[in-house]
Design a protein around this motif. Structure first.
Motif, PDB file in Angstrom:
ATOM      1  N   VAL A 112       0.944  -1.299  -0.073  1.00  0.00           N
ATOM      2  CA  VAL A 112       0.208   0.058   0.083  1.00  0.00           C
ATOM      3  C   VAL A 112       0.911   1.324   0.057  1.00  0.00           C
ATOM      4  O   VAL A 112       0.236   2.264  -0.428  1.00  0.00           O
ATOM      5  N   TRP A 113       2.206   1.244   0.392  1.00  0.00           N
ATOM      6  CA  TRP A 113       2.709   2.662   0.715  1.00  0.00           C
ATOM      7  C   TRP A 113       3.150   3.541  -0.379  1.00  0.00           C
ATOM      8  O   TRP A 113       3.004   4.582  -0.350  1.00  0.00           O
ATOM      9  N   ALA A 116       1.426   6.974  -1.071  1.00  0.00           N
ATOM     10  CA  ALA A 116       1.949   8.094  -0.352  1.00  0.00           C
ATOM     11  C   ALA A 116       3.023   8.959  -1.489  1.00  0.00           C
ATOM     12  O   ALA A 116       3.607   9.932  -1.251  1.00  0.00           O
ATOM     13  N   VAL A 117       3.313   8.138  -2.355  1.00  0.00           N
ATOM     14  CA  VAL A 117       4.441   8.718  -3.311  1.00  0.00           C
ATOM     15  C   VAL A 117       3.685   9.683  -4.270  1.00  0.00           C
ATOM     16  O   VAL A 117       2.765   9.313  -5.211  1.00  0.00           O
ATOM     17  N   ALA A 118       4.473  10.922  -4.307  1.00  0.00           N
ATOM     18  CA  ALA A 118       3.657  11.772  -5.438  1.00  0.00           C
ATOM     19  C   ALA A 118       3.569  11.358  -6.747  1.00  0.00           C
ATOM     20  O   ALA A 118       4.709  10.948  -7.338  1.00  0.00           O
ATOM     21  N   VAL A 121       7.074  12.414  -8.343  1.00  0.00           N
ATOM     22  CA  VAL A 121       8.031  11.512  -7.915  1.00  0.00           C
ATOM     23  C   VAL A 121       8.016  10.055  -8.717  1.00  0.00           C
ATOM     24  O   VAL A 121       9.001   9.960  -8.991  1.00  0.00           O
TER      25      VAL A 121
ATOM     26  N   MET B 259       9.888  11.448  -0.468  1.00  0.00           N
ATOM     27  CA  MET B 259       8.945  10.301  -0.478  1.00  0.00           C
ATOM     28  C   MET B 259       8.780  10.190   1.102  1.00  0.00           C
ATOM     29  O   MET B 259       7.599   9.608   1.477  1.00  0.00           O
ATOM     30  N   PRO B 262       5.651  11.265   3.791  1.00  0.00           N
ATOM     31  CA  PRO B 262       4.259  10.515   3.536  1.00  0.00           C
ATOM     32  C   PRO B 262       4.350   9.071   3.590  1.00  0.00           C
ATOM     33  O   PRO B 262       3.454   8.756   4.079  1.00  0.00           O
ATOM     34  N   VAL B 263       5.304   8.364   3.103  1.00  0.00           N
ATOM     35  CA  VAL B 263       5.506   6.921   3.134  1.00  0.00           C
ATOM     36  C   VAL B 263       5.478   6.615   4.682  1.00  0.00           C
ATOM     37  O   VAL B 263       4.834   5.569   4.986  1.00  0.00           O
ATOM     38  N   VAL B 266       2.200   6.650   6.049  1.00  0.00           N
ATOM     39  CA  VAL B 266       1.333   5.418   5.571  1.00  0.00           C
ATOM     40  C   VAL B 266       1.686   4.269   6.259  1.00  0.00           C
ATOM     41  O   VAL B 266       0.766   3.423   6.758  1.00  0.00           O
TER      42      VAL B 266
END
Lengths: 295, 282
Positions: A112-113, A116-118, A121, B259, B262-263, B266
């Motif tokens: 799932v992580w 969070a990556v834009a 990016v 990164m 935010p990572v 999560v």
């Protein structure tokens, strides 16, 4: 519209509570949108001083221009491929995790992580991996398959690159919703089918997939919206619409024509067309949420 | 499971391991690249095993000034991103929870109109109204300021709907009891509604923090001054060099730093994150 059985009687207070939201909405959403509609009927002279009313000319010009039609075609190819790739991969992963009893949670965390990556990016990461001179993928393609990868020159390579980057970013989101959908399917249905002699693949096609259709439909709409708008960053961080307009999707063209080309009338007309598109998609999404499709 | 079919279990594990590798591979490559020196990228292919230059790469981007396109120290960008993400998350929550409170607990003229005005913001993403919005920001002198970066993004239909949904599930008796005890609307809001929606606020905060941190188009439009640059919007400029090869180790170090927050959110708040994601899409 629903409220509480009893309510507070204050007259001015609700307006005060709503004020920040409404003010921001008016200044930064409604006013610019209205401006876009207005500008789309105007034409600016070369010095940016006079505007003349040109009716639907900006729109008819757009629909006649090969560049716009090309952007439309590129957008359709890009959206369809990204959506299919992102939905397909995440459905397979969700089906696999759904089978797991003990290791399911660990796999979920590992999958799932990337949410969070834009997008920008994600674009840079894949841009680096596919870099024609030093990237690892072009090296593999060259040595194993004899394919000369160069997304700076070959339009189809550039398209594949942005599709992979955009889909990669979306997999974790789709995966979570597919997994939730799968886990809400009662086990008794699958057990009953198994007793009737249906094997795992037959059960997938006749039970799991139909019962998953609300989730799939919801994700379809969300993913289309994602590919149409949020992927702006993926495109801008990597190909910038090139080579030869091969990845110039509609939303990127609005930006280009407005800021780089300074063609405000045309850019505004494109904005209005896109707004129409979002409105249609939002209505579809909300009508569906109102009464969930179930079998 | 329904029946015991070992080969399907093996297949599922194989699929998942492939999936995890595909998902992690780009980030792995970035982390490895950031541990090498700039010379590792002049020939051959990207290294796939760690190098020894990690400390230099990261201290380099923090000091700034390695090359013309990396003049801004990364600390400034990280701070800007943090300010932007926190301000947007907090702002959206405050603004939305107040509007939801007004819409659910009061009946007043134009209530339905207000609801629809909020709903419409859903249909107008920044991307489709770039030019006119930029003109508004410019006219209000909000370019190159934290206000310009954050305030226009604070209106939120999804957050308002979410809180409306939460409030509608809170039993009416709560409010009746509060009123009998003589509590006014704001006291009821502070002492009953806020504590009762704590988990929803936390879950939404996680999602909105990621949303704010990952903004790209908006910072590019609103900031021309380097001191307001955010990290996600700044990366592109670093890799945009015309004459020479980009300094890949530094760029990948910045990418990893961009990164990381935010990572981490999560991974460490997975439960809240999943709840926020599912809630805000309903």
């Amino acid at each position: 519209m629903q409220t509480k059985r009893t309510i507070f009687g204050n007259k001015g207070l609700p307006y005060l509570l709503l004020a920040p939201q409404i003010i921001i909405t008016c200044i930064f959403f409604l006013w610019p949108a209205a401006q876009a509609v207005r500008t789309s009927f105007l034409r600016e002279d070369a010095f940016g001083l006079n505007f003349t009313f040109v009716g639907w000319r900006n729109y008819t010009r757009l629909l006649d221009s090969p560049e716009y039609l090309n952007a439309l075609k590129v957008t359709v190819i890009f959206s369809v491929s990204t959506v299919i790739l992102a939905l397909g991969v995440s459905l397979i992963l969700a089906l696999a995790v759904d089978r797991m009893i003990r290791s399911g949670r660990a796999y979920t965390t590992l999958l799932v992580w990337p949410y969070a990556v834009a997008p920008a990016v994600a674009g840079i990461l894949w841009w680096f991996i596919f870099n024609p001179t030093i990237g690892i993928m072009p090296y593999i393609l060259e040595n194993w398959f004899g394919y000369d990868w160069n997304h700076l020159l070959t339009p189809s390579d550039a398209m594949i690159l942005v599709v992979i980057a955009a889909a990669w970013k979306q997999i974790s989101y789709n995966f979570l919703f597919f997994l939730a959908g799968l886990q809400s399917i009662p086990n008794s249905l699958r057990e009953a089918a198994a007793i009737d002699g249906a094997g795992p693949f037959k059960r997938f096609w006749t039970i799991t997939l139909p019962l998953l259709s609300p989730t799939t439909f919801f994700l379809l709409v969300v993913n289309i919206v994602y590919t149409l708008f949020e992927t702006f960053a993926v495109i801008d961080a990597t190909t910038e619409g090139g080579p030869a307009q091969a990845t110039n999707i509609l939303v990127y063209k609005v930006f280009r024509d407005g800021f780089v080309g300074l063609n405000f009338g045309s850019s505004a007309a494109q904005s209005v067309i896109l707004m129409g598109l979002v409105i249609v998609l939002t209505v579809i999404q909300f009508r569906f949420v109102e009464r969930r499709v179930t079998y | 499971m329904v029946e015991n079919q070992r080969w399907l279990d093996y297949l599922a594990h194989a699929v998942l391991i492939c999936g995890v590798i595909i998902v992690a591979f780009p980030v792995y490559v970035a982390v490895i690249a950031s541990t090498h020196g700039p010379t590792a990228f002049t020939s051959g292919t990207i290294p796939l095993l760690p190098g020894t230059n990690a400390v230099e790469s990261y201290t380099g981007v923090f000091q700034g000034g390695i090359a013309a396109q990396m003049s801004v120290p990364i600390g400034v960008m990280l701070t800007n991103s943090m300010i932007m993400a926190l301000a947007i998350a907090v702002g959206k929550i405050v603004i939305s929870i107040l509007s939801a409170f007004a819409i659910v607990y009061f009946r007043f003229p134009f209530r339905v109109l207000a609801f629809w005005m909020i709903f419409i913001t859903l249909m107008l993403p920044v991307e489709v109204r770039i030019v006119p919005t930029f003109q508004v920001i410019a006219n209000l002198n909000m370019l190159n300021s934290y206000y310009g970066l954050t305030v226009p993004l604070m209106a939120s239909a999804t957050a308002t709907f979410l809180f409306r949904q939460v409030f509608l599930t809170i039993p009416d008796e709560m409010m009746e009891a509060a009123r009998i005890d003589g509590a006014g609307p704001m006291k009821f809001f502070r002492d009953i509604l806020l504590p009762m929606s704590q988990t929803n606020i936390a879950a939404l905060f996680v999602i909105l923090f990621i949303y704010g941190w990952n903004q790209y188009l908006w910072p590019i439009l609103v900031t021309t001054d380097d001191s307001y640059q955010t990290i996600v919007a700044g990366i592109k400029r670093m890799s945009d060099v015309v004459d020479s090869e980009p300094l890949w180790n530094s760029i990948m170090a910045v990418t990893v730093l961009a990164m990381l927050p935010p990572v981490a959110v999560v991974i460490f708040m997975q439960r809240l994150f999943v709840k926020g994601l599912v809630d805000s899409e309903k």
